[in-house]
Design an enzyme around this catalytic site. Sequence first.
Site, short mmCIF file in Angstrom:
data_model
loop_
_atom_site.label_atom_id
_atom_site.label_comp_id
_atom_site.label_asym_id
_atom_site.label_seq_id
_atom_site.Cartn_x
_atom_site.Cartn_y
_atom_site.Cartn_z
N LYS A 106 0.72 -0.88 -0.44
CA LYS A 106 -0.24 -0.33 0.50
C LYS A 106 1.01 1.20 -0.04
O LYS A 106 1.89 1.10 0.39
CB LYS A 106 -0.59 -0.23 0.90
CG LYS A 106 -1.86 0.88 0.99
CD LYS A 106 -2.74 -0.04 0.43
CE LYS A 106 -4.45 0.39 0.29
NZ LYS A 106 -5.93 0.01 -0.39
N GLY B 269 -22.90 4.36 -4.65
CA GLY B 269 -21.82 5.37 -5.69
C GLY B 269 -21.93 4.53 -6.60
O GLY B 269 -22.24 3.04 -6.93
N VAL C 201 -20.35 1.08 -6.48
CA VAL C 201 -20.57 -0.14 -6.32
C VAL C 201 -22.09 -0.78 -6.38
O VAL C 201 -22.42 -1.53 -7.07
CB VAL C 201 -19.23 -0.57 -5.53
CG1 VAL C 201 -19.38 -2.46 -5.04
CG2 VAL C 201 -17.13 -0.40 -6.05
P1 NAD Z 1 -18.65 5.58 -3.67
O1 NAD Z 1 -18.04 7.19 -3.40
O2 NAD Z 1 -18.22 5.74 -5.10
O3 NAD Z 1 -19.99 5.44 -2.97
C1 NAD Z 1 -20.41 5.50 -2.09
C2 NAD Z 1 -21.69 6.06 -2.03
O4 NAD Z 1 -22.05 5.65 -0.22
C3 NAD Z 1 -21.44 7.90 -2.48
O5 NAD Z 1 -22.76 7.24 -3.10
C4 NAD Z 1 -21.36 8.24 -1.23
O6 NAD Z 1 -22.74 9.22 -1.11
C5 NAD Z 1 -22.32 7.27 -0.54
N1 NAD Z 1 -22.51 7.22 1.36
C6 NAD Z 1 -21.01 8.49 1.99
N2 NAD Z 1 -21.45 7.93 3.50
C7 NAD Z 1 -23.02 7.62 3.44
C8 NAD Z 1 -23.85 7.40 4.97
N3 NAD Z 1 -23.33 8.13 6.14
N4 NAD Z 1 -25.00 6.58 3.44
C9 NAD Z 1 -25.40 6.39 2.88
N5 NAD Z 1 -24.35 6.01 2.09
C10 NAD Z 1 -23.29 7.10 2.81
O7 NAD Z 1 -17.46 4.36 -3.29
P2 NAD Z 1 -16.77 2.74 -3.86
O8 NAD Z 1 -16.44 2.84 -4.99
O9 NAD Z 1 -18.49 2.85 -4.51
O10 NAD Z 1 -17.11 2.16 -2.91
C11 NAD Z 1 -18.21 2.53 -2.41
C12 NAD Z 1 -17.60 1.25 -0.80
O11 NAD Z 1 -16.96 -0.93 -1.34
C13 NAD Z 1 -16.82 1.74 -0.43
O12 NAD Z 1 -16.28 1.41 1.47
C14 NAD Z 1 -15.21 1.58 -0.38
O13 NAD Z 1 -13.95 1.02 0.18
C15 NAD Z 1 -15.42 -0.32 -0.91
N6 NAD Z 1 -14.77 -1.02 -2.20
C16 NAD Z 1 -14.61 -0.59 -2.88
C17 NAD Z 1 -14.06 -1.29 -3.87
C18 NAD Z 1 -14.48 -0.05 -5.24
O14 NAD Z 1 -13.63 -1.21 -6.70
N7 NAD Z 1 -14.86 0.92 -6.44
C19 NAD Z 1 -13.24 -2.20 -4.04
C20 NAD Z 1 -13.16 -2.50 -2.55
C21 NAD Z 1 -13.90 -2.43 -1.96
#
Ligand code: NAD
Length: 352
Positions: free
Chosen positions: A80, A187, A189
């Site tokens: 990381k 969001g 995912v």
């Molecule tokens: P993103 O930022 O696109 O989506 C997250 C969403 O959650 C946003 O729409 C945001 O407005 C919303 N949010 C924030 N606080 C909130 C709350 N208190 N209540 C409800 N909604 C809330 O992120 P992402 O890329 O979709 O990732 C989502 C999760 O999955 C994260 O925890 C990330 O670490 C994990 N993750 C993502 C990936 C990836 O490939 N993007 C891979 C592994 C893990």
Amino acid sequence: MSVFSHVEFDRHEHVVFGHDKTTGLKAIIAIHDTTLGPALGGCRMWPYATDEAALRDVLRLSRGMTYKSALANLPLGGGKAVIIGDPRSGKSEALFQAMGDFVDSLGGRYITAADSGTGVAEMQIMAQRTRHVAGAGLREAFDGGTRDGDPSPSTAYGVFIGLKAAVKHRLGRDDLRGLKVAVQGVGQVGFDLARQLKEAGSELWVCDVFEGNLRRASEQLGATVVGPNDIYGLDVDVFAPCALGGIINPQTLEALRAPVIAGAANNQLADAELAEELRRRGCLYAPDYAINAGGIIDVCYERTGGTPAQLKAHIEGIGDTLRQIFERADAEGATTSAVADRLAHERLRAGR
Ligand code: NAD
């Protein structure tokens, strides 16, 4: 600030501090373990209050990557990087070029990728200076067409597959038609997961703190919107956390009624001991780092080549891994988290 006696130090192979005089870049790269292959993990940019907080994060997260890749059967180790800086105000092309030089100085032992505070644009800048970057280019998608290096669609597909495995195990059903699912965070995912569930005939409840994302989910998927605090207490079959870490905590646990928890968010359990409480209550928890591995699998395939069909098949292996975890947890009377950790250790040991 100690490193070797740091509470998060876990016999990491390499911890390097980088500073660039011209841009002011301050970064740390931690390589935890390269038994199974070069260390791959995201580059996070965050305004850490102290250097110690940055070190803690990079040591902890790099170790997590070792186990995540091992559990996903990938030829990768864990690493990381963290950049100490504000992603809203501190970014510049020169800064990420300097970070690219820093990554390059490790000669490929560490491969970087996007993480919180960085994205495809920053990966493309670093790629000007090093080839040890993942997620910087256009490529063929497994569901047709081309897309940029963002691994979110693969993460969402893996979560969909994992959710199906959990539903089959806990509720004994293959068909997702009429399944009630609450998605926290729509969001990148969460929305793509909700779209696949909708296509499979599931009924959706969603919450988010960003109005635009809620509108998209309600208009395009017909999802019912609920408030951020109301998502936990819904009478649904599955709770899919796709927003924040730490959302399974003593308060939310009291409200949660879903018999299955299966979502993308990292570090879902605020405390490891809550896994036992979930088990006691008959709630099947799909361990986060097992179910959300689609992204790292995607990034690995981008590095090593492999066809979109091979990538898709590897992501589908998340279902097999989870089935194994669920069955062992039942047989051993253990939590799914403990079994996932054991399985990752076993795969790592077999690699040695
Ligand atoms: P993103 O930022 O696109 O989506 C997250 C969403 O959650 C946003 O729409 C945001 O407005 C919303 N949010 C924030 N606080 C909130 C709350 N208190 N209540 C409800 N909604 C809330 O992120 P992402 O890329 O979709 O990732 C989502 C999760 O999955 C994260 O925890 C990330 O670490 C994990 N993750 C993502 C990936 C990836 O490939 N993007 C891979 C592994 C893990």
